[in-house]
Design a protein around this motif. Sequence first.
Motif, PDB file in Angstrom:
ATOM      1  N   VAL A 271     -37.174   3.828 -19.162  1.00 63.46           N
ATOM      2  CA  VAL A 271     -38.244   3.287 -20.013  1.00 63.46           C
ATOM      3  C   VAL A 271     -39.319   4.343 -20.293  1.00 63.46           C
ATOM      4  O   VAL A 271     -40.505   4.019 -20.366  1.00 63.46           O
ATOM      5  CB  VAL A 271     -38.882   2.031 -19.370  1.00 63.46           C
ATOM      6  CG1 VAL A 271     -37.934   0.850 -19.381  1.00 63.46           C
ATOM      7  CG2 VAL A 271     -39.347   2.322 -17.937  1.00 63.46           C
ATOM      8  N   TYR A 272     -38.901   5.606 -20.500  1.00 60.58           N
ATOM      9  CA  TYR A 272     -39.876   6.677 -20.704  1.00 60.58           C
ATOM     10  C   TYR A 272     -39.696   7.447 -22.003  1.00 60.58           C
ATOM     11  O   TYR A 272     -40.487   8.341 -22.314  1.00 60.58           O
ATOM     12  CB  TYR A 272     -39.848   7.656 -19.528  1.00 60.58           C
ATOM     13  CG  TYR A 272     -38.546   8.412 -19.371  1.00 60.58           C
ATOM     14  CD1 TYR A 272     -38.354   9.649 -19.977  1.00 60.58           C
ATOM     15  CD2 TYR A 272     -37.511   7.895 -18.605  1.00 60.58           C
ATOM     16  CE1 TYR A 272     -37.162  10.340 -19.833  1.00 60.58           C
ATOM     17  CE2 TYR A 272     -36.316   8.578 -18.448  1.00 60.58           C
ATOM     18  CZ  TYR A 272     -36.150   9.800 -19.057  1.00 60.58           C
ATOM     19  OH  TYR A 272     -34.963  10.479 -18.907  1.00 60.58           O
ATOM     20  N   HIS A 273     -38.679   7.128 -22.791  1.00 61.84           N
ATOM     21  CA  HIS A 273     -38.400   7.949 -23.972  1.00 61.84           C
ATOM     22  C   HIS A 273     -39.317   7.624 -25.148  1.00 61.84           C
ATOM     23  O   HIS A 273     -39.678   8.512 -25.917  1.00 61.84           O
ATOM     24  CB  HIS A 273     -36.947   7.775 -24.401  1.00 61.84           C
ATOM     25  CG  HIS A 273     -35.972   8.270 -23.378  1.00 61.84           C
ATOM     26  ND1 HIS A 273     -35.200   7.425 -22.613  1.00 61.84           N
ATOM     27  CD2 HIS A 273     -35.667   9.535 -22.980  1.00 61.84           C
ATOM     28  CE1 HIS A 273     -34.453   8.148 -21.790  1.00 61.84           C
ATOM     29  NE2 HIS A 273     -34.705   9.427 -21.998  1.00 61.84           N
ATOM     30  N   LYS A 274     -39.675   6.361 -25.321  1.00 61.31           N
ATOM     31  CA  LYS A 274     -40.525   5.947 -26.436  1.00 61.31           C
ATOM     32  C   LYS A 274     -41.812   5.314 -25.909  1.00 61.31           C
ATOM     33  O   LYS A 274     -41.839   4.765 -24.805  1.00 61.31           O
ATOM     34  CB  LYS A 274     -39.768   4.963 -27.333  1.00 61.31           C
ATOM     35  CG  LYS A 274     -38.576   5.602 -28.042  1.00 61.31           C
ATOM     36  CD  LYS A 274     -37.925   4.642 -29.021  1.00 61.31           C
ATOM     37  CE  LYS A 274     -36.778   5.330 -29.767  1.00 61.31           C
ATOM     38  NZ  LYS A 274     -36.117   4.400 -30.728  1.00 61.31           N
ATOM     39  N   ALA A 275     -42.850   5.399 -26.729  1.00 62.22           N
ATOM     40  CA  ALA A 275     -44.172   4.976 -26.280  1.00 62.22           C
ATOM     41  C   ALA A 275     -44.211   3.528 -25.817  1.00 62.22           C
ATOM     42  O   ALA A 275     -44.927   3.178 -24.878  1.00 62.22           O
ATOM     43  CB  ALA A 275     -45.194   5.205 -27.400  1.00 62.22           C
ATOM     44  N   ASP A 276     -43.435   2.656 -26.474  1.00 65.60           N
ATOM     45  CA  ASP A 276     -43.516   1.234 -26.167  1.00 65.60           C
ATOM     46  C   ASP A 276     -42.373   0.730 -25.288  1.00 65.60           C
ATOM     47  O   ASP A 276     -42.234  -0.476 -25.079  1.00 65.60           O
ATOM     48  CB  ASP A 276     -43.576   0.410 -27.449  1.00 65.60           C
ATOM     49  CG  ASP A 276     -42.381   0.653 -28.370  1.00 65.60           C
ATOM     50  OD1 ASP A 276     -41.511   1.475 -28.019  1.00 65.60           O
ATOM     51  OD2 ASP A 276     -42.322   0.014 -29.441  1.00 65.60           O
ATOM     52  N   ASP A 277     -41.548   1.640 -24.755  1.00 63.04           N
ATOM     53  CA  ASP A 277     -40.422   1.210 -23.924  1.00 63.04           C
ATOM     54  C   ASP A 277     -40.861   0.381 -22.727  1.00 63.04           C
ATOM     55  O   ASP A 277     -40.160  -0.558 -22.318  1.00 63.04           O
ATOM     56  CB  ASP A 277     -39.638   2.426 -23.415  1.00 63.04           C
ATOM     57  CG  ASP A 277     -38.647   2.966 -24.444  1.00 63.04           C
ATOM     58  OD1 ASP A 277     -38.399   2.279 -25.454  1.00 63.04           O
ATOM     59  OD2 ASP A 277     -38.124   4.076 -24.221  1.00 63.04           O
TER      60      ASP A 277
END
Length: 366
Positions: free
Chosen positions: A320-326
């Motif tokens: 859950v770290y690749h996109k800002a809202d993950d």
Amino acid sequence: MPHPSKTLIIEPERTNHPAITFCEQFLGGAKPRYVFGCNAWGRSIAQQVLIDGFIDDVVQERYFCDKPVLRSAEVPEEAMVVSAVVGERPLTALSRIRELGWTGLDYFAFQKHSGLPLNDVLSLGDFECDFLANRGHYDWLSARLQDAESRQILNQLINFRLSRDLGFMEGFVDAQDRQYFEPFLELQSSGETFLDVGCFDGYTSMEFIKRCPGYQDIHVFEPETANMENVKHRLADYPKVHFHPYGASERHQTLRFKAAGSASVLSEDGELAVEVKRIDDVIRGPYSFLKMDIEGGEIAALKGAAQTIAHYHPRLAISVYHKADDLWRIPQLILEWRDDYDLYLRHYTEGVTETVMFFVPRSSSS
């Protein structure tokens, strides 16, 4: 309202006077200027500042970005050094710089206080806007997490992402050797079926085998041909391992793929064409544990697994770290299909990478 102990604590902005002073002196150029680490972040600095060179004790190349690459022993004592280490061990790198007697600063603080248009690290550049627009979702997530450790990790990560202050990452270590395998999963030594989505080199599947030697089946998904060949060789001696030479997404199609080792990613300007499929169309029977780390493609892949997740209720370990809202969007998506999950959050490096959210079926959680 969430219980106070489950509420996010956002620290007020702190003026980092040493970082500001460092940036002023570094940009002034009165002392030798070096970058610690030959990578994309170091290149970003070299494109903006006339540095004297790079410091790297590992790489074989003697030049990077047309600048000399020095070993630590070759760097003058009066050097000012910006660390370009952002992923696994930025705290360790900064500590090493200071142990060697140089004046140093990490990339995150340098980016913030130098005023230079440096490359953002993953989704950090988008995070503040997402947090301000969706604060309620982050508060919801904090209240929904199962244990105090998860909430503490969430607080640290959010405060770091907002401030770029590496001090918020103190206490984290590079623990990728145990990533994805936590006691609260209650994995059994036999009978487990594992989906390794984004298996890269097969390391996670090998770790699964160590913990669950009497497993039922293993399914590995890897779209890059060279990686898959390595995985097949690595797992050749193990039974009931099923190799799926494609990526996972929400529909069957051919996409472009950029090969970059463990950071390989689906990309419109990728040099390779790869096939992606829905997990729901590939996996015909029950599975008990799904791990997924596919460089930002997690939401699309999860949508393609909605039916089997809803039906089989497996344990999930999702990056859950690749996109800002993950951080909030992925759990909200999964809980739409099954609300009977307990959520845990763990982080396995000193930097921005390897944050994993776990979804443990309530019937098997302690």
